[in-house]
Design a protein around this motif. Structure first.
Motif, short mmCIF file in Angstrom:
data_model
loop_
_atom_site.label_atom_id
_atom_site.label_comp_id
_atom_site.label_asym_id
_atom_site.label_seq_id
_atom_site.Cartn_x
_atom_site.Cartn_y
_atom_site.Cartn_z
N VAL A 1 0.73 -1.38 -0.14
CA VAL A 1 -0.03 -0.08 -0.07
C VAL A 1 0.99 1.46 -0.03
CG1 VAL A 1 -1.66 1.22 1.30
CG2 VAL A 1 -1.92 -1.18 1.19
N ARG A 2 1.89 1.32 0.80
CA ARG A 2 2.84 2.56 0.85
C ARG A 2 3.59 2.58 -0.37
NH1 ARG A 2 5.59 1.49 6.99
NH2 ARG A 2 3.94 2.56 8.17
N SER B 1 2.55 1.87 -3.20
CA SER B 1 1.42 2.26 -4.44
C SER B 1 1.27 3.90 -4.27
CB SER B 1 0.10 1.69 -4.36
OG SER B 1 -0.37 1.88 -3.09
N GLN B 2 1.33 4.55 -3.05
CA GLN B 2 1.24 5.84 -2.67
C GLN B 2 2.76 6.47 -2.73
OE1 GLN B 2 -0.49 5.38 1.17
NE2 GLN B 2 -2.51 4.72 0.45
N TYR C 1 -3.12 -0.18 10.77
CA TYR C 1 -3.30 0.81 9.81
C TYR C 1 -4.78 1.04 9.29
CZ TYR C 1 -2.13 3.16 5.41
OH TYR C 1 -2.14 4.15 4.39
N TYR D 1 -7.12 0.80 6.65
CA TYR D 1 -6.91 0.79 5.13
C TYR D 1 -8.47 0.83 4.35
CZ TYR D 1 -3.12 -2.52 6.12
OH TYR D 1 -1.98 -3.17 6.54
N THR D 2 -8.09 1.40 3.40
CA THR D 2 -9.36 1.75 2.59
C THR D 2 -9.90 0.54 1.59
OG1 THR D 2 -8.21 2.61 0.73
CG2 THR D 2 -8.57 4.36 2.55
N ARG E 1 -10.00 0.63 -1.57
CA ARG E 1 -9.01 0.51 -2.59
C ARG E 1 -7.68 -0.10 -2.14
NH1 ARG E 1 -4.55 3.36 -4.66
NH2 ARG E 1 -4.49 3.18 -6.82
N ASP E 2 -7.43 0.08 -0.97
CA ASP E 2 -6.20 -0.56 -0.35
C ASP E 2 -6.36 -1.97 -0.17
OD1 ASP E 2 -4.90 2.14 0.22
OD2 ASP E 2 -5.37 2.01 2.24
N ARG E 3 -7.49 -2.46 0.19
CA ARG E 3 -7.87 -3.78 0.37
C ARG E 3 -7.66 -4.68 -1.06
NH1 ARG E 3 -8.71 -4.73 5.61
NH2 ARG E 3 -9.19 -3.04 6.67
#
Length: 350
Positions: A250-251, A253-254, A269, A271-272, A274-276
């Motif tokens: 996730v990190r 990707s950001q 954390y 998670y949204t 989208r993250d999942r």
């Protein structure tokens, strides 16, 4: 035929720890891998990443080779566009001279970092968009005395020293059909990064086998599969150890660069959705579970694409758990030396 097992090491820097400890952990892992019977220990090249200490693989390779007796040690890989082909030839001839018959030169074309850091490494803006990887390989071989210089290069007469030492074996790395086709045309072994690009696995390996041209280096295709693996005594434990890897994805990707997270950080954390979804996509390429579950899935992957070797990358926050993962896999596959040395006995051979 026995399926060789090898290791890809990123020297992960865990939250709350240090780069010094990460590099010491790599040395400890290499000693264990040497004892267990793993075939190779490769070091990745990444830059400007807070969670990775393997920014100078050529230096780390020398240290790892000095700490071991039998295992092959090499780059997985040297990102050739970041470097002068002459300097790479000099470095790896020197490594081969110091540790004859134990060094591998894996080459990749990706920067191993973001574009701004790639510019800082290469210094020439025009190089960022250049797709001259085949020409760079040709130069590397020419500097090493293993082929002619490209006709448009003014480097005739320049040689990498020590001149009486050959380059180590070259392996081409990739995550698409581009690298697969180039490796096939050059008659070189090809290592596919399944943990980066699972969707390209089948087309890339098919391309490599279909277009392979025998060479003086290799008569038959030698496809290698690099896989992210977490093995534990139970599937439940492996699932827990995978949580930090989820947060890392996730990190990344950001565009966030932080040390490798702990299990506690990953649990906390927020998670949204989208993250999942992103986590679920990457989880498809992660092999995890008990020793027998991991063994079965790895063998299935290898058979699917006719892989001749597996390179395993276990990245978890605890060094004890990382070593345990490789030990359990070695035992499941029956590697020679898979009965782990007593605790505290894995010292330097010097």
């Amino acid at each position: 035929m026995t399926l060789p097992l090898s290791i890809l090491d990123l020297a992960p820097v865990v939250s709350g720890s240090s780069g010094v400890q990460a590099l010491q952990n790599s040395l400890e892992l290499a000693r264990l891998a040497d004892h267990l019977g793993y075939h190779r220990h490769w070091v990745a090249e990444h830059h400007n990443m807070a969670g990775v200490a393997s920014s100078s693989p050529e230096i780390l390779i020398a240290a790892l080779a000095r700490e071991t007796r039998r295992i092959r040690v090499g780059s997985g890989g040297i990102m050739l566009p970041n470097h002068s082909p002459l300097k790479v030839a000099e470095q790896f001839k020197t490594l081969e001279a110091l540790f004859p018959g134990r060094i591998d030169l894996g080459l990749g074309r990706a920067p191993g970092t973001d574009q701004r850091t790639a510019l800082a490494l290469r210094r020439i803006p025009e190089r960022l968009g250049a797709d001259d990887f085949p020409e760079q390989i040709e130069e590397l071989l020419a500097f090493a005395g293993e082929g002619p210089f490209p006709s448009d290069r003014p480097f005739q007469g320049i040689q990498a020293y020590p001149a009486d030492v050959p380059l180590p074996p070259i392996y081409l790395l990739g995550s698409s059909t581009y690298g697969a086709r180039l490796a096939a045309e050059l008659g070189r072994p090809y290592a596919f990064a399944y943990h980066f690009s699972p969707q390209a696995l089948v087309p890339a390996m098919q391309t490599y086998h279909q277009h392979f041209q025998p060479s003086r280096h290799l008569q038959e295709p030698y496809g290698i599969l690099t896989v992210a693996v977490i093995c534990a005594d139970s599937r439940e434990e492996a699932e827990e150890l995978a949580l930090p890897l989820d947060l890392l994805r996730v990190r990344l990707s950001q565009g966030i660069s932080k040390p490798f997270p702990t299990v506690e950080e990953a649990r906390a954390y927020p998670y949204t959705e989208r993250d999942r979804q992103l986590i679920q996509m990457y989880r498809h390429s992660l092999v995890l579970g008990s020793p027998q579950e991991v063994k079965a899935e790895l063998l299935q992957l290898a058979e699917q694409v006719k892989a001749r070797e597996l390179i395993l990358s276990t990245t978890v926050p605890g060094q004890k758990e990382r070593l345990r993962s490789y030990q359990l896999i070695a035992e499941a596959f029956g590697l020679q030396g898979a009965k782990m040395a007593p605790e505290g006995q894995l010292h330097s051979p010097r």
